[in-house]
Design an enzyme around this catalytic site. Sequence first.
Site, PDB file in Angstrom:
ATOM      1  N   ASP A  13      34.557 -94.297 -65.159  1.00  0.00           N
ATOM      2  CA  ASP A  13      35.227 -95.597 -65.346  1.00  0.00           C
ATOM      3  C   ASP A  13      35.808 -95.980 -66.633  1.00  0.00           C
ATOM      4  OD1 ASP A  13      36.059 -94.521 -62.793  1.00  0.00           O
ATOM      5  OD2 ASP A  13      34.643 -95.645 -62.240  1.00  0.00           O
ATOM      6  N   LYS A  16      38.453 -92.886 -70.941  1.00  0.00           N
ATOM      7  CA  LYS A  16      38.701 -92.046 -71.203  1.00  0.00           C
ATOM      8  C   LYS A  16      40.356 -92.039 -71.906  1.00  0.00           C
ATOM      9  CE  LYS A  16      35.728 -90.336 -68.061  1.00  0.00           C
ATOM     10  NZ  LYS A  16      34.939 -91.140 -67.564  1.00  0.00           N
ATOM     11  N   GLY A  40      40.190 -90.115 -61.871  1.00  0.00           N
ATOM     12  CA  GLY A  40      41.445 -91.211 -62.107  1.00  0.00           C
ATOM     13  C   GLY A  40      41.510 -91.414 -63.490  1.00  0.00           C
ATOM     14  N   HIS A  41      42.226 -91.403 -64.744  1.00  0.00           N
ATOM     15  CA  HIS A  41      42.778 -91.031 -65.757  1.00  0.00           C
ATOM     16  C   HIS A  41      43.663 -92.886 -64.619  1.00  0.00           C
ATOM     17  CE1 HIS A  41      40.418 -88.254 -67.380  1.00  0.00           C
ATOM     18  NE2 HIS A  41      39.209 -89.198 -66.815  1.00  0.00           N
ATOM     19  N   GLN A 228      34.964 -88.249 -65.178  1.00  0.00           N
ATOM     20  CA  GLN A 228      33.284 -88.847 -64.528  1.00  0.00           C
ATOM     21  C   GLN A 228      32.352 -89.099 -65.777  1.00  0.00           C
ATOM     22  OE1 GLN A 228      33.835 -85.960 -62.686  1.00  0.00           O
ATOM     23  NE2 GLN A 228      35.348 -86.527 -61.558  1.00  0.00           N
TER      24      GLN A 228
HETATM   25  P1  IMP Z   1      32.362 -87.067 -55.850  1.00  0.00           P
HETATM   26  O1  IMP Z   1      31.927 -86.378 -57.209  1.00  0.00           O
HETATM   27  O2  IMP Z   1      34.059 -87.649 -54.897  1.00  0.00           O
HETATM   28  O3  IMP Z   1      31.607 -86.093 -54.324  1.00  0.00           O
HETATM   29  O4  IMP Z   1      31.882 -88.384 -55.678  1.00  0.00           O
HETATM   30  C1  IMP Z   1      30.854 -87.865 -55.881  1.00  0.00           C
HETATM   31  C2  IMP Z   1      29.795 -89.576 -56.492  1.00  0.00           C
HETATM   32  O5  IMP Z   1      30.407 -89.355 -57.584  1.00  0.00           O
HETATM   33  C3  IMP Z   1      30.519 -90.641 -55.655  1.00  0.00           C
HETATM   34  O6  IMP Z   1      29.523 -91.623 -56.364  1.00  0.00           O
HETATM   35  C4  IMP Z   1      31.355 -91.435 -56.681  1.00  0.00           C
HETATM   36  O7  IMP Z   1      31.755 -92.577 -56.381  1.00  0.00           O
HETATM   37  C5  IMP Z   1      31.440 -90.716 -57.698  1.00  0.00           C
HETATM   38  N1  IMP Z   1      32.330 -90.347 -59.300  1.00  0.00           N
HETATM   39  C6  IMP Z   1      32.958 -89.062 -58.645  1.00  0.00           C
HETATM   40  N2  IMP Z   1      34.074 -89.027 -59.746  1.00  0.00           N
HETATM   41  C7  IMP Z   1      34.594 -90.151 -59.966  1.00  0.00           C
HETATM   42  C8  IMP Z   1      35.132 -90.758 -61.261  1.00  0.00           C
HETATM   43  O8  IMP Z   1      35.973 -90.721 -61.401  1.00  0.00           O
HETATM   44  N3  IMP Z   1      34.500 -92.120 -61.190  1.00  0.00           N
HETATM   45  C9  IMP Z   1      33.711 -93.018 -61.196  1.00  0.00           C
HETATM   46  N4  IMP Z   1      32.778 -91.938 -60.103  1.00  0.00           N
HETATM   47  C10 IMP Z   1      33.412 -91.004 -59.220  1.00  0.00           C
END
Ligand code: IMP
Length: 433
Positions: A13, A16, A40-41, A228
């Site tokens: 977040d 990007k 999510g962009h 991420q």
């Molecule tokens: P998962 O990727 O849904 O398995 O989540 C694993 C961890 O990564 C959690 O703490 C999510 O909040 C974090 N996470 C996954 N994708 C994002 C992102 O795009 N932005 C911020 N945190 C993310």
Amino acid sequence: MSVVIVVGAQWGDEGKGKVVDLLTEQAEVVVRYGGGANAGHTLVIDGQKLVTHLVPSGVLHPGKRCVLGDGMVIDPHTLLEEISACQARGLLARGELLIGAGAHVILPYHKLIDGLREDRHAATARAIGTTRRGIGPAYEAKAARRGVRVRDLLVPARLRELVAANMEELLPLIQHLGGAAPGAAEIERWTSDALAAGARLAPSIGDAGRHVYQAIKEQRHVLFEGAQGCLLDLDHGTYPFVTSSSTIAAGACQSAGIGPTEVDSVIGITKAYATRVGGGPFPTELHGAAGESLRQAGGEFGATTGRPRRCGWLDLPALRMGVRLSGMSGLALTKLDVLSSMPEVLVCVGYRVEGTEYDEPPGDPDLVSRLEPIYARYPGWGELPRDVRELADLPAAARDYVAAIERLAGVALTLVSVGPDRNQTIRISDPFS
Ligand code: IMP
């Protein structure tokens, strides 16, 4: 020709989407690597918002090739919805999207298991706080060599066989996690829906790795868009509070199938402060009113799940770890404007635990939970002027803050973003030049 990788330098977040959108002006091919619809962009163009989860942020520039690399995990229904949303805005013309046939597919049972696990651990110290998009279970299947790939959506008999084999193993797990075992009719519906989605996506499915390699050999500008952030990397992040893929720059090569010698530069994106969604250590987190005011000022709510993001001061040791992990050659600093309301701005420059100092987050979870941040303090700068185009346009205190981050991170700044719009950007150097 240049090959540029953009990575999140923190916990995701970082903004990007905006940086990739800006760099896409020059790129001809934009490649999303790793992860899936957990990302999510948020893109703001002329005051209008578009949130993408799978399609690269480069989509806003007509005529660019948007590639989904083989390292991704793709929910075909989410992708179809996103394609429709883009096309409704006149974006993503036929032929502009290429979906790697080797990417893995997220099926409803992955999301079911992800959600059941989250429910089971909710409000406990073990809760990861995933996005419930099925990311972990889909990568588990991949590592166990029983995953469903995009190319399997085009071969009904193979897909049915794979789903049946997976369900045989997963039904007891679903029940163990407290879920209702899906019946044969539901499993059949999941399969036929996936086949229908595959048929619609078929014209865009192809050999992503070869396409990217060819583009590089044809001397085109290629941009890799990370999802991420470095500290959520499966191998090097704050495990187990990480995502299930490689989020560092090396993941771009791994996902797209190109070698590291093809890459010219790596741009890390960092906010002027820090945020994190979900569980896990966050030494500089601000609690109570201070955290809330930063959250409101920065609009820090998840683009995918709408969850409030945890907010805190910039964490230099964590940022330096991201710099090291991704071999960053440039840094883009975002959301500087959000700190305008702060009378004083703090930056964590190291940690201390019982007299011992650390300049990077230590791996031991017991130590991490006891880290005390060591802060440097900078005076606030008040509202930024309306039209900021160069560093010299910033108030002196903001300039000092920006210079301190560059010095302490040890990486030259490429750009500074002072608002969500494209024109609210100070461009310092051009990674494609
Ligand atoms: P998962 O990727 O849904 O398995 O989540 C694993 C961890 O990564 C959690 O703490 C999510 O909040 C974090 N996470 C996954 N994708 C994002 C992102 O795009 N932005 C911020 N945190 C993310």
